[in-house]
Scaffold this motif. Sequence first.
Motif, short mmCIF file in Angstrom:
data_model
loop_
_atom_site.label_atom_id
_atom_site.label_comp_id
_atom_site.label_asym_id
_atom_site.label_seq_id
_atom_site.Cartn_x
_atom_site.Cartn_y
_atom_site.Cartn_z
N TRP A 126 -132.44 -44.60 22.40
CA TRP A 126 -131.44 -43.42 22.09
C TRP A 126 -129.98 -43.50 22.51
O TRP A 126 -129.15 -43.17 21.78
CB TRP A 126 -132.16 -41.97 22.74
N GLU A 127 -129.56 -43.94 23.78
CA GLU A 127 -128.61 -44.05 24.24
C GLU A 127 -127.52 -45.11 23.47
O GLU A 127 -126.31 -44.77 23.19
CB GLU A 127 -128.43 -44.36 25.72
N SER A 179 -129.00 -44.17 19.09
CA SER A 179 -129.57 -42.75 18.46
C SER A 179 -130.77 -42.79 17.87
O SER A 179 -130.92 -42.12 16.92
CB SER A 179 -128.14 -42.21 17.68
N SER A 197 -134.72 -37.07 23.49
CA SER A 197 -133.36 -37.39 23.13
C SER A 197 -132.59 -36.21 22.78
O SER A 197 -132.82 -35.13 22.51
CB SER A 197 -133.29 -38.32 21.85
N CYS A 227 -130.02 -33.86 21.47
CA CYS A 227 -129.51 -33.76 20.12
C CYS A 227 -127.98 -32.95 20.12
O CYS A 227 -127.57 -32.60 19.08
CB CYS A 227 -130.58 -33.09 19.46
N HIS A 266 -125.48 -33.82 17.47
CA HIS A 266 -126.16 -34.20 16.19
C HIS A 266 -126.65 -33.24 15.51
O HIS A 266 -127.13 -32.00 15.83
CB HIS A 266 -127.34 -35.29 16.64
#
Length: 150
Positions: free
Chosen positions: A82-83, A86, A110, A112, A115
């Motif tokens: 994720w880091e 994404s 994660s 968001c 986002h």
Amino acid sequence: MGYRSDVAIAVAMVSKEDMDELMSVYALNLFVQKENLLPSWEIGEYEGAWVAMYTSEDVKWYGTYDDVKGFEALTKLAESFWEERSIPYAYRFIRIGEEDNDIEISCHESDCGGHDDNRGDELSDLLADALYVSRSVNNDITLTAHNDNN
């Protein structure tokens, strides 16, 4: 004998491709290779997500053990996916010890923020609904009435 626990770990990804990539990189981990942990994970589709699940009963679960380090590496790897790229994920960890009050639950998804994608939150909700601690009382007592008038 030592202190024993029941453990469940689930890591959820949005797609099979993401899960395949996650598990391929995970397989390279030194502890995973040393302890041959990859076959311990059950992987499959669950309600539209892809989940890797590890469960064990009556196991010694200490953070200093190599197998525990290996199992925990999957959650850390999902977070780094994720880091760095994404790729949405969620994980849930539950450990129930021998004592009544020895329950450990941790979860993460994660973030968001920033986002327009809430898939990490959806994955977390999916795992929370499917993997939880439930306590119940079992009663196997059968009483027989006695008449004191005899």
